[in-house]
Motif scaffolding. Structure first.
Motif, PDB file in Angstrom:
ATOM      1  N   ALA A  64       0.856  -1.190   0.000  1.00 53.95           N
ATOM      2  CA  ALA A  64       0.000   0.000   0.000  1.00 53.95           C
ATOM      3  C   ALA A  64       0.885   1.230   0.000  1.00 53.95           C
ATOM      4  O   ALA A  64       2.092   1.144   0.218  1.00 53.95           O
ATOM      5  CB  ALA A  64      -0.908   0.005   1.227  1.00 53.95           C
ATOM      6  N   PHE A  65       0.278   2.385  -0.241  1.00 50.65           N
ATOM      7  CA  PHE A  65       0.998   3.643  -0.102  1.00 50.65           C
ATOM      8  C   PHE A  65       0.039   4.729   0.349  1.00 50.65           C
ATOM      9  O   PHE A  65      -1.167   4.631   0.180  1.00 50.65           O
ATOM     10  CB  PHE A  65       1.682   4.054  -1.417  1.00 50.65           C
ATOM     11  CG  PHE A  65       0.762   4.708  -2.414  1.00 50.65           C
ATOM     12  CD1 PHE A  65       0.569   6.084  -2.422  1.00 50.65           C
ATOM     13  CD2 PHE A  65       0.095   3.950  -3.351  1.00 50.65           C
ATOM     14  CE1 PHE A  65      -0.288   6.685  -3.334  1.00 50.65           C
ATOM     15  CE2 PHE A  65      -0.762   4.536  -4.274  1.00 50.65           C
ATOM     16  CZ  PHE A  65      -0.953   5.910  -4.264  1.00 50.65           C
ATOM     17  N   ASN A  66       0.613   5.753   0.955  1.00 51.65           N
ATOM     18  CA  ASN A  66      -0.101   6.992   1.260  1.00 51.65           C
ATOM     19  C   ASN A  66       0.791   8.141   0.826  1.00 51.65           C
ATOM     20  O   ASN A  66       2.023   8.011   0.816  1.00 51.65           O
ATOM     21  CB  ASN A  66      -0.411   7.131   2.754  1.00 51.65           C
ATOM     22  CG  ASN A  66      -1.500   6.190   3.204  1.00 51.65           C
ATOM     23  OD1 ASN A  66      -1.237   5.268   3.952  1.00 51.65           O
ATOM     24  ND2 ASN A  66      -2.716   6.403   2.765  1.00 51.65           N
ATOM     25  N   PHE A  67       0.172   9.269   0.488  1.00 48.96           N
ATOM     26  CA  PHE A  67       0.892  10.436   0.000  1.00 48.96           C
ATOM     27  C   PHE A  67       0.288  11.683   0.619  1.00 48.96           C
ATOM     28  O   PHE A  67      -0.927  11.811   0.685  1.00 48.96           O
ATOM     29  CB  PHE A  67       0.783  10.488  -1.527  1.00 48.96           C
ATOM     30  CG  PHE A  67       1.163  11.807  -2.129  1.00 48.96           C
ATOM     31  CD1 PHE A  67       2.455  12.291  -2.011  1.00 48.96           C
ATOM     32  CD2 PHE A  67       0.239  12.559  -2.818  1.00 48.96           C
ATOM     33  CE1 PHE A  67       2.795  13.510  -2.565  1.00 48.96           C
ATOM     34  CE2 PHE A  67       0.577  13.775  -3.385  1.00 48.96           C
ATOM     35  CZ  PHE A  67       1.864  14.250  -3.258  1.00 48.96           C
ATOM     36  N   GLU A  68       1.139  12.584   1.094  1.00 44.51           N
ATOM     37  CA  GLU A  68       0.695  13.858   1.673  1.00 44.51           C
ATOM     38  C   GLU A  68       1.631  14.966   1.209  1.00 44.51           C
ATOM     39  O   GLU A  68       2.766  14.706   0.794  1.00 44.51           O
ATOM     40  CB  GLU A  68       0.725  13.807   3.212  1.00 44.51           C
ATOM     41  CG  GLU A  68      -0.369  13.005   3.836  1.00 44.51           C
ATOM     42  CD  GLU A  68      -1.730  13.681   3.777  1.00 44.51           C
ATOM     43  OE1 GLU A  68      -1.796  14.924   3.857  1.00 44.51           O
ATOM     44  OE2 GLU A  68      -2.719  12.956   3.654  1.00 44.51           O
TER      45      GLU A  68
ATOM     46  N   PHE B  42       5.710  10.295   1.493  1.00 43.43           N
ATOM     47  CA  PHE B  42       5.152   9.018   1.082  1.00 43.43           C
ATOM     48  C   PHE B  42       5.371   8.000   2.183  1.00 43.43           C
ATOM     49  O   PHE B  42       6.440   7.978   2.806  1.00 43.43           O
ATOM     50  CB  PHE B  42       5.845   8.482  -0.184  1.00 43.43           C
ATOM     51  CG  PHE B  42       5.629   9.310  -1.398  1.00 43.43           C
ATOM     52  CD1 PHE B  42       4.575   9.039  -2.256  1.00 43.43           C
ATOM     53  CD2 PHE B  42       6.466  10.366  -1.688  1.00 43.43           C
ATOM     54  CE1 PHE B  42       4.369   9.806  -3.378  1.00 43.43           C
ATOM     55  CE2 PHE B  42       6.266  11.141  -2.817  1.00 43.43           C
ATOM     56  CZ  PHE B  42       5.224  10.868  -3.663  1.00 43.43           C
ATOM     57  N   SER B  43       4.395   7.158   2.430  1.00 45.11           N
ATOM     58  CA  SER B  43       4.610   5.959   3.239  1.00 45.11           C
ATOM     59  C   SER B  43       4.333   4.790   2.313  1.00 45.11           C
ATOM     60  O   SER B  43       3.295   4.725   1.660  1.00 45.11           O
ATOM     61  CB  SER B  43       3.715   5.937   4.480  1.00 45.11           C
ATOM     62  OG  SER B  43       2.365   6.007   4.119  1.00 45.11           O
ATOM     63  N   LEU B  44       5.300   3.897   2.227  1.00 42.79           N
ATOM     64  CA  LEU B  44       5.247   2.789   1.283  1.00 42.79           C
ATOM     65  C   LEU B  44       5.287   1.470   2.045  1.00 42.79           C
ATOM     66  O   LEU B  44       6.256   1.199   2.763  1.00 42.79           O
ATOM     67  CB  LEU B  44       6.428   2.860   0.307  1.00 42.79           C
ATOM     68  CG  LEU B  44       6.679   4.211  -0.361  1.00 42.79           C
ATOM     69  CD1 LEU B  44       7.986   4.187  -1.131  1.00 42.79           C
ATOM     70  CD2 LEU B  44       5.523   4.565  -1.273  1.00 42.79           C
ATOM     71  N   GLY B  45       4.266   0.650   1.900  1.00 43.16           N
ATOM     72  CA  GLY B  45       4.247  -0.679   2.491  1.00 43.16           C
ATOM     73  C   GLY B  45       4.753  -1.679   1.462  1.00 43.16           C
ATOM     74  O   GLY B  45       4.304  -1.668   0.316  1.00 43.16           O
ATOM     75  N   TYR B  46       5.678  -2.543   1.852  1.00 44.23           N
ATOM     76  CA  TYR B  46       6.291  -3.437   0.866  1.00 44.23           C
ATOM     77  C   TYR B  46       6.827  -4.693   1.531  1.00 44.23           C
ATOM     78  O   TYR B  46       6.964  -4.783   2.745  1.00 44.23           O
ATOM     79  CB  TYR B  46       7.429  -2.717   0.130  1.00 44.23           C
ATOM     80  CG  TYR B  46       8.602  -2.425   1.031  1.00 44.23           C
ATOM     81  CD1 TYR B  46       9.717  -3.253   1.029  1.00 44.23           C
ATOM     82  CD2 TYR B  46       8.586  -1.344   1.908  1.00 44.23           C
ATOM     83  CE1 TYR B  46      10.787  -3.004   1.871  1.00 44.23           C
ATOM     84  CE2 TYR B  46       9.646  -1.093   2.756  1.00 44.23           C
ATOM     85  CZ  TYR B  46      10.745  -1.921   2.731  1.00 44.23           C
ATOM     86  OH  TYR B  46      11.793  -1.682   3.574  1.00 44.23           O
TER      87      TYR B  46
END
Length: 190
Positions: free
Chosen positions: A109-113, A122-126
């Motif tokens: 998943a990712f989030n962007f602000e 960015f927060s990147l789930g991997y």
């Protein structure tokens, strides 16, 4: 009384979410022309004080965004194998630039602000190896998180890895930037 307030809040939230989702979908279909961009996949749109629009989205293989061609190195058909792009448009919707932020065979998943000074977060789930900008990182757990901060010129300011050392999984559901530019990450781990 608490149930009534919660119910009223839930109805308002759902109504606002539907309106925002409708606006997001019509905007995405207009500006993201890459044939490999899935309209049902994750996308986020942020608008800065000047009305400029940033669109972050997953893509696969070769995609053309505005006048920029972006490609993923992986040709895997695995569902989570994809790249993450960021595109910027001016306040009238004219394309300014696009870039590949990251790529991974197992994006979670990712989030962007964006903050008040146009810094990008960015927060990147991997899981596995995540390639971002000109660097890479390998997960230590079942699912790890990487937080990136870029300045307004797209230069990397920092990369913060979050993950376990014994196979734990770190998952999240939101990334927010406070008024003091503090990073707030919500989620869970196991």
């Amino acid at each position: 009384m608490n149930r009534i307030i919660f119910l009223a809040f839930s109805i308002i939230f759902i109504t606002c979410s539907r309106e925002a989702y409708s606006q997001q979908m019509s905007f995405d279909k207009t500006v993201l022309v890459g044939k490999e961009i899935d309209p049902y996949n994750s996308r986020e749109i942020q608008v800065n004080r000047q009305g400029e629009v940033y669109v972050a989205a997953y893509y696969k293989r070769l995609s053309t965004i505005g006048t920029t061609q972006l490609n993923t190195a992986s040709t895997s058909n695995y569902a989570y194998s994809k790249g993450l792009l960021l595109a910027k448009y001016n306040a009238t919707g004219q394309f300014l630039w696009a870039m590949k932020v990251a790529e991974c065979d197992t994006f979670k998943a990712f989030n962007f602000e964006i903050d008040e000074t146009d810094h990008l977060y960015f927060s990147l789930g991997y899981n596995g190896t995540l390639y971002y900008l000109n660097d890479s990182i390998k997960s230590k757990g079942d699912s790890d998180i990487l937080i990136l901060k870029l300045d307004s010129l797209k230069n990397l300011q920092f990369a913060i890895p979050i993950g376990g050392s014994n196979g734990e999984g770190f998952y999240y559901s939101c990334l927010k930037i406070s008024e003091k530019n503090e990073i707030v990450l919500g989620g869970y781990y196991n």
